[in-house]
Scaffold this active site. Structure first.
Site: not given
Ligand code: PGA
Length: 245
Positions: A89, A159
Site C-alpha cells: 500500500h 491506487e
Molecule cells: P480511500 O483509501 O478510499 O480513503 O481513498 C483507499 C486506500 O488507500 O486503500
C-alpha cells in the site's frame, strides 16, 4: 465484484469494529466482501469461522518467525483465518517499503495460501504519461519473479496516490480508469500467456464512494474496489456496496 474494506487505522474501538463486521455480513448477498482490519481485530472476528465475510490483513511481515520482535507473520495470519493481505500500500511504501520488500511479502502471503492484494499507483499524473512507467515498474518487480500459478493468484489494486483520501469529485474519471486497467492487463500480458491476464483480478482504490462507485465500475473492466474512508461508516459502506451490485 470483490469489495475490500481497508479500515486503515480509522477504527480504534472493539465496539466499532464489531459493528462494522456485523453489518458487513449482511452485504455478502451483493458482493464478495473482504475486511482488511488492524491485526488485533482479526483475532476477534476470526473466531466466527463460517462467516461469509473474508478477513484480510493490511500488511504482512517479511519475517518467517522466530526472534523477530513486533512482527506478525503470514503463518500467524493464516492460522487466524486470514485469506487476503494488502501488500505494498502506498501508505507503507511511503514509510520506506521497497519493491523488493513488496515482492518478499507477496511470496510470504502466497506461501500460506493468503491472496496478496498488490497495490500499485502513481504519485501524480504528468502530461508525458511517465506515470505509466511507475505502474509498470511496480507490477514487473513482482510479476517477473513469480510462477505462472502465483501470478494468477495475485489481486492487483490500482491506487493512484493523488486520488487517495479525497472525495468522489476529486477521484479518477471512469475513462481514465478504463485506460489504466487496459494498460495494467497489457503489462501482465508480458508475464502471462494468451487471455490469462483477463483472469487476474484488478480492483480500484482511491476515493471510491457511493457517489462514484457505480460509474467507475461500469465499463472500466475492474473486478472490484479497495475502499478506505468510505468503508468505516456503516451506511456509507453499505450504500457503496449496493451501488455496484
Ligand atoms: P480511500 O483509501 O478510499 O480513503 O481513498 C483507499 C486506500 O488507500 O486503500
Amino acid at each position: 465484484m470483490i469489495i475490500v474494506a481497508n479500515w486503515k487505522a480509522y477504527v480504534d474501538t472493539t465496539e466499532k469494529a464489531k459493528k462494522l463486521f456485523t453489518s458487513a455480513k449482511r452485504l455478502t448477498q451483493y458482493a464478495d466482501i473482504v475486511l482488511a482490519m488492524p491485526h488485533p481485530y482479526i483475532g476477534m472476528c476470526g473466531g466466527s469461522a463460517k462467516s461469509k465475510v473474508a478477513l484480510a490483513a493490511q500488511d504482512v511481515s517479511i519475517s518467517t518467525g522466530g526472534a523477530d520482535t513486533g512482527e506478525v507473520t503470514a503463518g500467524t495470519l493464516a492460522s487466524l483465518g486470514v485469506s487476503y493481505a494488502i501488500v505494498g500500500h502506498s501508505e507503507r511504501r511511503a514509510k520506506g517499503e521497497t519493491d523488493e520488500m513488496v515482492l518478499e511479502k507477496v511470496k510470504r502471503a502466497l506461501a500460506h495460501n493468503i491472496t496478496p492484494i498488490l497495490c500499485v499507483g502513481e504519485q501524480e499524473r504528468d502530461p508525458d504519461a511517465k506515470y505509466l512507467n511507475t505502474v509498470r515498474a511496480q507490477l514487473s518487480a513482482v510479476f517477473s519473479q513469480l510462477s505462472q500459478k502465483e501470478r494468477l493468484a495475485v489481486v492487483v489494486a490500482y491506487e493512484p496516490i493523488w486520488a487517495i483520501g479525497k472525495t468522489a469529485a476529486e477521484s479518477i474519471q471512469p475513462v481514465d480508469l478504463e485506460e489504466m486497467v487496459l494498460y495494467i492487463r497489457k503489462v501482465l500480458g508480458e508475464y502471462l500467456p494468451g487471455k490469462s491476464p483477463l483472469k487476474v483480478r484488478v480492483i480500484y482504490g482511491g476515493s471510491a464512494e457511493p457517489g462514484n462507485a457505480r460509474a467507475l465500475a461500469g465499463g472500466s473492466g475492474i473486478d472490484g474496489f479497495l475502499v478506505g474512508h468510505a468503508s468505516v461508516d456503516v451506511p456509507t459502506f453499505s450504500a457503496l456496496v449496493r451501488a455496484v451490485s
